[in-house]
Scaffold this motif. Structure first.
Motif, PDB file in Angstrom:
ATOM      1  N   ASP A 460      27.450 -14.224 -40.288  1.00 24.39           N
ATOM      2  CA  ASP A 460      27.437 -15.265 -39.262  1.00 24.39           C
ATOM      3  C   ASP A 460      27.083 -14.628 -37.930  1.00 24.39           C
ATOM      4  O   ASP A 460      27.909 -13.975 -37.300  1.00 24.39           O
ATOM      5  CB  ASP A 460      28.812 -15.939 -39.190  1.00 24.39           C
ATOM      6  CG  ASP A 460      28.874 -17.014 -38.097  1.00 24.39           C
ATOM      7  OD1 ASP A 460      27.811 -17.343 -37.531  1.00 24.39           O
ATOM      8  OD2 ASP A 460      29.979 -17.490 -37.809  1.00 24.39           O
ATOM      9  N   ARG A 461      25.826 -14.814 -37.498  1.00 27.01           N
ATOM     10  CA  ARG A 461      25.380 -14.239 -36.233  1.00 27.01           C
ATOM     11  C   ARG A 461      25.712 -15.135 -35.054  1.00 27.01           C
ATOM     12  O   ARG A 461      25.146 -14.989 -33.979  1.00 27.01           O
ATOM     13  CB  ARG A 461      23.868 -13.978 -36.280  1.00 27.01           C
ATOM     14  CG  ARG A 461      23.472 -12.874 -37.248  1.00 27.01           C
ATOM     15  CD  ARG A 461      21.970 -12.663 -37.262  1.00 27.01           C
ATOM     16  NE  ARG A 461      21.595 -11.597 -38.165  1.00 27.01           N
ATOM     17  CZ  ARG A 461      21.394 -10.346 -37.797  1.00 27.01           C
ATOM     18  NH1 ARG A 461      21.536  -9.994 -36.539  1.00 27.01           N
ATOM     19  NH2 ARG A 461      21.054  -9.424 -38.679  1.00 27.01           N
ATOM     20  N   GLY A 462      26.612 -16.053 -35.271  1.00 20.45           N
ATOM     21  CA  GLY A 462      26.967 -16.983 -34.216  1.00 20.45           C
ATOM     22  C   GLY A 462      28.131 -16.512 -33.376  1.00 20.45           C
ATOM     23  O   GLY A 462      28.399 -15.320 -33.228  1.00 20.45           O
ATOM     24  N   ASP A 464      31.299 -16.300 -33.621  1.00 21.91           N
ATOM     25  CA  ASP A 464      32.465 -15.577 -34.108  1.00 21.91           C
ATOM     26  C   ASP A 464      32.186 -14.100 -34.379  1.00 21.91           C
ATOM     27  O   ASP A 464      33.114 -13.352 -34.700  1.00 21.91           O
ATOM     28  CB  ASP A 464      32.974 -16.222 -35.405  1.00 21.91           C
ATOM     29  CG  ASP A 464      33.437 -17.649 -35.180  1.00 21.91           C
ATOM     30  OD1 ASP A 464      33.907 -17.939 -34.065  1.00 21.91           O
ATOM     31  OD2 ASP A 464      33.315 -18.467 -36.110  1.00 21.91           O
ATOM     32  N   HIS A 497      22.937 -13.429 -29.297  1.00 18.39           N
ATOM     33  CA  HIS A 497      22.632 -14.390 -30.357  1.00 18.39           C
ATOM     34  C   HIS A 497      23.433 -15.682 -30.168  1.00 18.39           C
ATOM     35  O   HIS A 497      22.910 -16.786 -30.329  1.00 18.39           O
ATOM     36  CB  HIS A 497      22.954 -13.777 -31.717  1.00 18.39           C
ATOM     37  CG  HIS A 497      21.766 -13.217 -32.423  1.00 18.39           C
ATOM     38  ND1 HIS A 497      20.877 -13.990 -33.116  1.00 18.39           N
ATOM     39  CD2 HIS A 497      21.314 -11.939 -32.521  1.00 18.39           C
ATOM     40  CE1 HIS A 497      19.927 -13.224 -33.630  1.00 18.39           C
ATOM     41  NE2 HIS A 497      20.173 -11.978 -33.284  1.00 18.39           N
ATOM     42  N   ASP A 662      20.498 -26.111 -37.316  1.00 20.24           N
ATOM     43  CA  ASP A 662      21.034 -24.857 -37.858  1.00 20.24           C
ATOM     44  C   ASP A 662      21.711 -24.052 -36.759  1.00 20.24           C
ATOM     45  O   ASP A 662      22.780 -23.464 -36.967  1.00 20.24           O
ATOM     46  CB  ASP A 662      19.915 -24.028 -38.487  1.00 20.24           C
ATOM     47  CG  ASP A 662      19.397 -24.641 -39.783  1.00 20.24           C
ATOM     48  OD1 ASP A 662      20.076 -25.535 -40.318  1.00 20.24           O
ATOM     49  OD2 ASP A 662      18.307 -24.236 -40.225  1.00 20.24           O
ATOM     50  N   ALA A 663      21.091 -24.012 -35.590  1.00 22.32           N
ATOM     51  CA  ALA A 663      21.656 -23.245 -34.477  1.00 22.32           C
ATOM     52  C   ALA A 663      23.014 -23.803 -34.063  1.00 22.32           C
ATOM     53  O   ALA A 663      23.970 -23.055 -33.835  1.00 22.32           O
ATOM     54  CB  ALA A 663      20.695 -23.253 -33.290  1.00 22.32           C
ATOM     55  N   ALA A 665      25.079 -25.555 -35.924  1.00 20.46           N
ATOM     56  CA  ALA A 665      26.048 -25.352 -37.001  1.00 20.46           C
ATOM     57  C   ALA A 665      26.523 -23.907 -37.063  1.00 20.46           C
ATOM     58  O   ALA A 665      27.697 -23.633 -37.338  1.00 20.46           O
ATOM     59  CB  ALA A 665      25.427 -25.759 -38.332  1.00 20.46           C
ATOM     60  N   LEU A 666      25.615 -22.969 -36.792  1.00 19.82           N
ATOM     61  CA  LEU A 666      25.952 -21.549 -36.922  1.00 19.82           C
ATOM     62  C   LEU A 666      26.449 -20.934 -35.622  1.00 19.82           C
ATOM     63  O   LEU A 666      26.876 -19.782 -35.616  1.00 19.82           O
ATOM     64  CB  LEU A 666      24.709 -20.780 -37.409  1.00 19.82           C
ATOM     65  CG  LEU A 666      24.183 -21.178 -38.795  1.00 19.82           C
ATOM     66  CD1 LEU A 666      22.860 -20.482 -39.063  1.00 19.82           C
ATOM     67  CD2 LEU A 666      25.204 -20.832 -39.862  1.00 19.82           C
ATOM     68  N   GLU A 668      24.514 -20.287 -32.969  1.00 20.15           N
ATOM     69  CA  GLU A 668      23.491 -19.352 -32.506  1.00 20.15           C
ATOM     70  C   GLU A 668      22.726 -19.985 -31.344  1.00 20.15           C
ATOM     71  O   GLU A 668      21.690 -20.626 -31.513  1.00 20.15           O
ATOM     72  CB  GLU A 668      22.547 -18.967 -33.638  1.00 20.15           C
ATOM     73  CG  GLU A 668      23.213 -18.147 -34.728  1.00 20.15           C
ATOM     74  CD  GLU A 668      22.221 -17.511 -35.681  1.00 20.15           C
ATOM     75  OE1 GLU A 668      21.054 -17.311 -35.296  1.00 20.15           O
ATOM     76  OE2 GLU A 668      22.621 -17.207 -36.810  1.00 20.15           O
ATOM     77  N   GLN A 671      18.896 -19.109 -30.810  1.00 19.77           N
ATOM     78  CA  GLN A 671      17.952 -19.890 -31.593  1.00 19.77           C
ATOM     79  C   GLN A 671      17.750 -21.269 -30.975  1.00 19.77           C
ATOM     80  O   GLN A 671      16.646 -21.818 -30.996  1.00 19.77           O
ATOM     81  CB  GLN A 671      18.442 -20.024 -33.033  1.00 19.77           C
ATOM     82  CG  GLN A 671      17.490 -20.792 -33.943  1.00 19.77           C
ATOM     83  CD  GLN A 671      17.880 -20.707 -35.401  1.00 19.77           C
ATOM     84  OE1 GLN A 671      18.323 -19.667 -35.869  1.00 19.77           O
ATOM     85  NE2 GLN A 671      17.724 -21.795 -36.117  1.00 19.77           N
TER      86      GLN A 671
END
Length: 906
Positions: A460-462, A464, A497, A662-663, A665-666, A668, A671
């Motif tokens: 998970d590059r978000g 957290d 990120h 996606d960004a 949700a993750l 990020e 992105q």
């Protein structure tokens, strides 16, 4: 039933047999074919493979199969497949030859990367098929070791013109993630009439028609189930067993039938079957030596063969893999340990030390340091061959058998690291928990924290991912400064990120600033990004340029994910192109499977700005395919920016919407910023200027690395078109601070465009001319075309039609040649407004090469040999030669000497 020539005669398989016969015809004609047979256990996949090999006349056949006990032994299945072909090894280029020899344990050397091994296997198959077609058959791929699966998937996707057939059989359900994206043939149950006929051939006596129909219905025509379920049962038992619908899966019931048959054997025959099930390669000589130690004689084999469960010939062959699992699953623990102990005793420690260690490990009743140490040595050998998953398995079992708590924790940590490096972060987390139970020293505990944070970042590059990396970096400061810097850099990168969706870049940078600086690539990049976060882009620009110089001299590609955006941040097109070109070349040369997808993605981004959309698209597709193989998706920058500049509004909007979802949700935010910038470009290209303003405002709402600067330029253009002069002036002035600090031709050219749009009207033409001059380089074909478009639009509004036509014509031809359809249509409308007839031209109208033919033609024109082109594009030299033949035919030439001129003429 078999025909006179020994080939099995199959009931109800005409469709499948015709498909396999077509495949053989294609291979005999010089093409390669790949096919995956998918079906549940017992559906007849192995019988179809026998049909294929039996009909492979005038060709060579090699076979291998996944074996459940071998799933943790790196390259085991692949080595079995390639062993008969190793007499062609000397024909491969030296790097490939060395990689394959090292992977197979034939020689020592640097641990090879998976892509280099894959290219070597591809070349080996092509060389083996040079004289006669080659048929490669792999059964039970659901039990392949991880490295064999990766390499076979890689090879399957690149076979083309080598006269090679690769046909694999995979069990379903449950195998859908194995060999994905390849041509498939579903193998289902037999038609009702054939199922009834097959069942009648094994029924012990008359059975009521309703019972027969129930059996056929519940087995869904599965041939093995039809043959095995009635085995040993009376008509009454059959009627009772099938009198009511069963909810037990067919495979489970078949395996249970095999268990009953194994249980009915005498003790020595059961022990023989168990030993054969545990010995994975079917080595009869080794098996009999082990059985002799167990006190099992030849009469046991006779009993097992008479029961129809196993055959003894040159190798041991089970009636079906379910016999193996039934025998293994029903064995007593003491018998299983005894078998492993006997096999370990007869396995040569010099010739096969890893299997010996594995048998010893499973024979151990409790902790045993001697066995654990032997497993650790096996892990070292596996790592030397590039088998990270195998090394992890050895280390995991070694940790379980280690009596000393401290040593056990160290080995568990090493196993976790190997699991992570092999692409199994979830399994690595479980091993980390085991490592924490031991008395690790401070450096070990910091290593645990660091690896846990890296696992979190990989998954998970978000938002957290950053905090645990930051905590690990702080712990490492007093223990290992180099590791601390690397971890701080990861923490800052994670915060970048996460961006606006929860990334605290400032906190990470403030913590990192307290670490002593270093002049290596990691240290220089950390210093530059720390300054960018705390002091702003203008102050950081010289430090970031210095960091790019350090990265340029470093072979470590792991920094690319930050270095490429940094090159964009400081408007350094030369560094961006050199860095990404070298990254792709190094990743291809070394076969760095996990590093090639991001290298391809960032290289594609550089090619977009150079105006080379076709090449960029090819690299994006390749990065996506490799991302599916590795499970590590490439960075989205190139695909989003390419779609935006192509200007196909509906596909681009769908892609941008998906990227934004996606960004969110993750977590990020970076992105999200890239998607906003791309949306602004798309709207400007289509002339939807109010939408471009809205998208730009959202994109620059956060200071995203490599996003804010180009978006400011887009905002200047959109705001001037909507009459929002105040907003245009603000964006131009903010951009000016950054471009002045960067000082490159690209930066100064972008600023000249912004000044021409939003500056004093009397200076507009001079600034447009400066922009065209500054951007006139092969690296910036797209910004140059856009500058010409804006200049031409300004000239037309000034009623200077002749001058406008010159700029607009150049812009239109450039955009059309690139495939930038939105901007091309905009330039065409402006050109038509000057009175010129616009010829419809798109890249598709002038290109009849496939993307692969285009790449091969360019490389061949540059003087690259077929093996060199194959190595660059991961193709066999024979496939390169075949594609070049098609290129020559399309160009009307007969030799490479004519190629460069013919391409220029096109």
């Amino acid at each position: 039933m078999r025909s006179d020539n020994g080939i099995p005669v199959l009931r109800g398989r005409r469709r499948e047999q015709e498909a396999l016969d077509d495949l053989l015809r294609d291979v005999r004609s010089g093409r390669s074919r790949v096919l995956v047979l998918r079906g549940e256990a017992g559906a007849g996949k192995s019988a179809l493979l026998d049909h294929l090999t039996g009909h492979a006349r005038a060709g060579r056949v090699v076979r291998a199969a996944g074996v459940e006990p071998e799933t943790e032994i790196a390259y085991s299945a692949l080595q079995h497949l390639c062993a008969p072909l190793l007499d062609h090894l000397d024909r491969l280029p030296e790097p490939q030859r060395a990689a394959l020899a090292t992977a197979f344990g034939l020689s020592s050397g640097t641990p090879p990367e998976a892509l280099l091994v894959g290219l070597a296997v591809l070349g080996l198959l092509a060389e083996a098929a040079a004289d006669q077609p080659l048929v490669c058959v792999v059964d039970d791929v659901q039990w392949l070791d991880r490295m064999s699966e990766v390499i076979l998937t890689f090879v399957a996707r690149r076979l083309d013109a080598e006269s090679v057939a690769l046909v694999c059989a995979a069990r379903s359900p449950g195998d859908e993630e194995i060999l994905t994206g390849l041509p498939e043939l579903r193998v289902d149950g037999l038609p009702v009439a054939d199922a009834r006929a097959l069942l009648d051939s094994v029924l012990p006596g008359p059975v009521d028609d309703r019972v027969r129909d129930r059996i056929v219905a519940e087995t869904r025509g599965n041939p093995l189930a039809l043959l095995e379920l009635p085995h040993g049962l009376t008509s009454a038992e059959l009627a009772f067993g099938f009198g009511t619908p069963s909810t037990t899966p067919v495979v489970s019931r078949v395996e249970e039938g095999f268990r009953r048959r194994v249980a009915a054997l005498r003790d020595d025959a059961r022990l023989l079957l168990l030993a054969a099930a545990v010995e994975p390669v079917g080595d009869v000589t080794l098996l009999w030596r082990a059985l002799d130690r167990l006190g099992v004689g030849p009469e046991a084999a006779e009993a097992a063969e008479a029961a129809g469960l196993v055959e003894f010939g040159a190798r041991v062959r089970f009636r079906h893999p379910l016999v193996r699992s039934a025998s293994h699953g029903s064995a007593e623990a003491a018998d299983l340990r005894a078998v492993h102990r006997a096999l370990a005793a007869v396995t040569d420690p010099e010739q096969d030390p890893d299997r010996r260690a594995w048998h010893r490990a499973h024979a151990a009743l409790g902790p045993d340091e001697d066995v654990a140490a032997e497993l650790e040595r096996s892990a070292d050998r596996a790592l030397a061959r590039g088998g990270r998953a195998a090394a992890a398995a050895f280390l995991e079992r070694a940790a379980e058998l280690t009596p000393d708590p401290k040593t056990r924790a160290v080995r568990a940590l090493a196993a976790a690291r190997a699991r992570f490096d092999s692409g199994s972060p979830a399994a690595a987390s479980e091993l980390l928990a085991a490592a924490e139970l031991g008395p690790l020293d401070p450096l070990g505990r910091a290593g645990v924290e660091r690896l846990r944070a890296q696992i979190a970042f990989a998954l998970d590059r978000g938002r957290d991912a950053g905090p645990p990396l930051l905590a690990a970096a702080r712990r490492l400061e007093d223990l290992d400064l180099a590791a601390a810097r690397e971890t701080y850099l990861s923490a800052v990168g994670a915060a970048v990120h996460a961006g606006r969706l929860g990334g605290d870049v400032r906190a990470a940078a403030e913590a990192a600033r307290g670490v002593p600086a270093a002049e290596d690539a990691t240290g220089a990049l950390l210093t530059g990004l720390t300054a960018w976060s705390l002091d702003g882009p203008v102050a950081a620009a010289p430090l970031l340029r210095r960091a790019l110089e350090a990265v340029a001299s470093d072979e470590d590609l792991r920094l690319l994910w930050l270095a490429a955006p940094v090159a964009l941040e400081v408007w350094d097109a030369t560094a961006w192109h050199r860095l990404t070109e070298r990254a792709v070349a190094v990743a291809r040369r070394t076969g760095a499977l996990s590093l090639l997808p991001p290298a391809l993605a960032f290289r594609a981004g550089a090619l977009v700005y150079a105006g080379r959309f076709t090449e960029a698209s090819d690299l994006v597709d390749e990065a996506d395919a490799l991302g599916q193989t590795t499970g590590l998706p490439p960075h989205p920058f190139a695909s989003l920016v390419l779609a935006a500049h192509r200007g196909r509004d509906l596909p681009a909007e769908a892609l941008l919407d998906a990227a934004a979802r996606d960004a969110e949700a993750l977590g990020e935010g970076w992105q999200l910023g890239i998607a906003g910038y791309a949306r602004t470009v798309l709207a400007n290209g289509l002339g939807h200027y109010p939408a471009a303003v809205r998208a730009a405002r959202l994109a620059i709402g956060h200071e995203d690395l490599a996003v804010a600067d180009p978006t400011l330029g887009e905002l200047v253009e959109a705001a001037t078109r909507t009459g929002e002069t105040g907003l245009a002036d603000w964006a131009r002035d903010r951009l000016a601070e950054r471009t002045a600090a960067a000082g490159t031709d690209w930066a100064l050219g972008a600023q000249a465009v912004a000044d021409a749009l939003a500056g004093p009207p009397g200076k507009a033409e001079r600034r447009y001319r400066e922009a065209v001059d500054l951007l006139d380089t092969d690296l910036l074909g797209l910004p140059l075309a856009r500058a010409r478009l804006l200049y031409g639009e300004w000239l037309r509004r000034e009623n200077r039609r002749a001058d406008a036509r010159e700029q607009l014509r150049a812009a239109h031809e450039a955009f059309a040649g690139m495939g930038a359809e939105g901007f091309a249509e905009r330039a065409g409308r402006e050109l038509a407004a000057t009175g010129e007839t616009v010829r419809k031209r798109t890249v598709e109208a002038t290109e009849d090469f496939t993307p692969q033919e285009t790449q091969i033609a360019r490389l061949a024109a540059a003087g690259r040999t077929n093996p060199e082109i194959g190595a660059a594009l991961f193709l066999s030299p024979r496939t390169v030669e075949w594609h070049l033949g098609k290129v020559f035919g399309k160009l009307g030439i007969t030799s490479r000497r004519e190629l460069a001129a013919a391409l220029r003429e096109r």
